[in-house]
Design a protein around this motif. Sequence first.
Motif, PDB file in Angstrom:
ATOM      1  N   UNK A  26       0.812  -1.221   0.000  1.00 50.49           N
ATOM      2  CA  UNK A  26       0.000   0.000   0.000  1.00 50.49           C
ATOM      3  C   UNK A  26       0.842   1.267   0.000  1.00 50.49           C
ATOM      4  N   UNK A  27       2.134   1.160   0.292  1.00 48.73           N
ATOM      5  CA  UNK A  27       2.951   2.380   0.280  1.00 48.73           C
ATOM      6  C   UNK A  27       3.191   2.884  -1.127  1.00 48.73           C
ATOM      7  N   UNK A  28       2.872   2.104  -2.107  1.00 49.58           N
ATOM      8  CA  UNK A  28       2.929   2.632  -3.477  1.00 49.58           C
ATOM      9  C   UNK A  28       1.975   1.884  -4.382  1.00 49.58           C
ATOM     10  N   UNK A  29       0.693   2.153  -4.269  1.00 52.20           N
ATOM     11  CA  UNK A  29      -0.261   1.427  -5.098  1.00 52.20           C
ATOM     12  C   UNK A  29      -0.422   2.024  -6.481  1.00 52.20           C
ATOM     13  N   UNK A  30       0.164   3.216  -6.703  1.00 48.30           N
ATOM     14  CA  UNK A  30      -0.108   3.903  -7.974  1.00 48.30           C
ATOM     15  C   UNK A  30       0.755   3.327  -9.081  1.00 48.30           C
ATOM     16  N   UNK A  61       1.149  -7.205  11.814  1.00 47.89           N
ATOM     17  CA  UNK A  61      -0.070  -6.606  12.361  1.00 47.89           C
ATOM     18  C   UNK A  61      -1.313  -7.103  11.622  1.00 47.89           C
ATOM     19  N   UNK A  62      -1.219  -7.109  10.294  1.00 49.17           N
ATOM     20  CA  UNK A  62      -2.405  -7.485   9.506  1.00 49.17           C
ATOM     21  C   UNK A  62      -2.378  -8.958   9.095  1.00 49.17           C
ATOM     22  N   UNK A  64      -0.550 -10.829   6.911  1.00 48.44           N
ATOM     23  CA  UNK A  64      -0.653 -11.116   5.485  1.00 48.44           C
ATOM     24  C   UNK A  64       0.682 -10.826   4.817  1.00 48.44           C
ATOM     25  N   UNK A  95       9.173   1.386   8.562  1.00 50.34           N
ATOM     26  CA  UNK A  95       8.413   2.312   7.723  1.00 50.34           C
ATOM     27  C   UNK A  95       9.325   2.988   6.695  1.00 50.34           C
ATOM     28  N   UNK A 116       0.621  12.769  -3.323  1.00 50.02           N
ATOM     29  CA  UNK A 116       0.865  11.619  -2.440  1.00 50.02           C
ATOM     30  C   UNK A 116       2.361  11.350  -2.263  1.00 50.02           C
ATOM     31  N   UNK A 117       3.123  11.533  -3.349  1.00 50.06           N
ATOM     32  CA  UNK A 117       4.575  11.344  -3.261  1.00 50.06           C
ATOM     33  C   UNK A 117       5.174  12.374  -2.303  1.00 50.06           C
ATOM     34  N   UNK A 119       3.788  13.762   0.211  1.00 54.92           N
ATOM     35  CA  UNK A 119       3.473  13.422   1.603  1.00 54.92           C
ATOM     36  C   UNK A 119       4.399  12.321   2.123  1.00 54.92           C
ATOM     37  N   UNK A 120       4.760  11.390   1.219  1.00 52.71           N
ATOM     38  CA  UNK A 120       5.714  10.338   1.614  1.00 52.71           C
ATOM     39  C   UNK A 120       7.083  10.958   1.866  1.00 52.71           C
ATOM     40  N   UNK A 123       7.047  12.505   5.188  1.00 56.86           N
ATOM     41  CA  UNK A 123       7.172  11.509   6.252  1.00 56.86           C
ATOM     42  C   UNK A 123       8.632  11.073   6.400  1.00 56.86           C
ATOM     43  N   UNK A 165      -5.705  16.174  -3.630  1.00 58.16           N
ATOM     44  CA  UNK A 165      -6.021  14.775  -3.298  1.00 58.16           C
ATOM     45  C   UNK A 165      -7.504  14.495  -3.477  1.00 58.16           C
TER      46      UNK A 165
END
Lengths: 320, 276
Positions: A26-30, A61-62, A64, A95, A116-117, A119-120, A123, A165
């Motif tokens: 999910x950290x890069x779905x695009x 955590x998830x 999977x 992360x 979105x990039x 924002x990453x 972070x 966004x």
Amino acid sequence: MASAQKMTTPTIGVKKIKTNDLVPNPHNPRILFDREPMDILKASIKRVGILVPLTVYFDKKKKRYVILDGQRRWTCASAIGLDEVPVNQVDEPSLVQNIVTMFQIHKLREDWELMPTALKVELLMSELNDRNDARLAELTGLDEAVITRCKKLLSYSREFQDRMLDPDPEMRMKADFFIELYPVIHDREVRAFDWFKEKHVINKMIEKYFDESKTIKSVTDFRLVKQHITHAKRANQLTKLSSRLERFVNEISVPISHLEIQSATVHAEAKALVKKISAVEDLLAELDIEKFYGEEDLWQSMMRLVKLMNAKLKAADKRR
Amino acid sequence: MQKPLGREAPINNARYNRWLAAFSGYVSEVTRSKVELWLEQFGEPERPIAARVLDSVLFIGHQQIKTKYRELLLGLSGWNQDAIKRKGRWFFVPFSSSVGESGDSMVHVFRMATGMTTRHYNNLFVHRSDLVRLRPGPEDTVVLIDDFSGTGRQASTAWDDTFAELLAEGPQVYLMVVAATEVAVNAVQNNTEMQLICGTILDHRHDFFSDKCKFFANSEKTKIEHYCKLASPRNPRGSDASGLLVVLAHRCPNNSLPILHTNSQNWSALFPRQFD
């Protein structure tokens, strides 16, 4: 500052995993894939299977498996109905490791939305406590210019970042709008105008951009605005510019040409001409007469220039 | 879709009053003269059908919107108005921007509806662009707030394009809307990791052109479609051919029939989506 080398994730082992048990990162779905190369890959997988295992980690955590590298292979395997795929399982990355890996694997595409990039990148800057463009570029594999663009977007308030966004493509503001507007609203003199309020100016520019009167036709029009500001500055016409810019901002139908202060523009043109004439002067001063003695065209051209200059000087009553 | 009056019902004062009462509160006021002008756009023989179309409009007023938001929130597992009793962190986020508004008008309605208007609750309401920094994890809940979902296509695309990346650490994500079609609920369920929760679910019976919509005969549907084509040649059955007759008090969804909401050279809408 974490180096790119430290970002490498250790391998736990190669094994087979059910195709359906994997999820994209999910950290890069695009990830937009070209259809044609995907068809070629599909045909190859049908023929010989997946030769290079996918790199995955187990999300504790998830609970999977998440793909770090090999989403194209996984997409093709899912499409052709492979039950299992070979994977290289590595430790769950931190992360920062995860984001950096995603940046390094997937080249930024021009048609991707940049926010979105950005924002990453924000972070990453926060996690690494490092804002240096060159180091961030090296770490992520993004161009330094892209890092700079991201930082410009991050300089806007959350309200405007949200506009980039928006889920509705028609409502979504392009990052280029804010990047081109940036030099205008960050101009020192403009910010000092007593009427200037950043949020208000940005909102008004958005309004003008979407208005039917089209006084701002494209995002590159902000370069013209900036040019008029620069000319006014050079010609010492900032007071005049302030009132014109205020009107341009607040009145939706006022066009960019309203910002053009004739004397400022003329002054700017004159400065540009002086620069060119100086270059010709330098050329002529260094001209080796013996070397070009037989070049009749050159001498004729110089005579025409002298004649033209005399005529212009005479007309301007500047001849001595 | 509401059950319309019978085919023989006259277009009289009582019917006008009924429409005006039903549509009271629309952002662009619906008056008797506007309804008359709207009806006059239809040929004489088609006016009774057009009147029945108006009878069928499902109008969701401001108060209903607030009630639906309030009920939806109370139904969410782990939510409690008291921060100590709440499970994990909670974030309420505007899903989309609104035309000519600041982008959080539905969130404002939601805050009013749920009584969370004081500063005390400010940290629960965040921007989309805050989500990466806040890093909501599996114990946390993110509620994206919007008004309507017609097909779920936009929500699915938005998930792929943006939200999956903004919500990378796997919180519980809800897309809360006032109304949605069954198609949208399924699309969001199947294509995203969001759960679409809504106050009103519209099934196939709400699609005017569906065989399941029994209030109108096929010949009547064809006649109405002719006018829909006049209003919007590109989307005569509404966006994504949804064929809805739904109007929210603050805006008519574009999935509804264009004769309701489209202003064009050939048509004047009763529930325009854009207004001066």
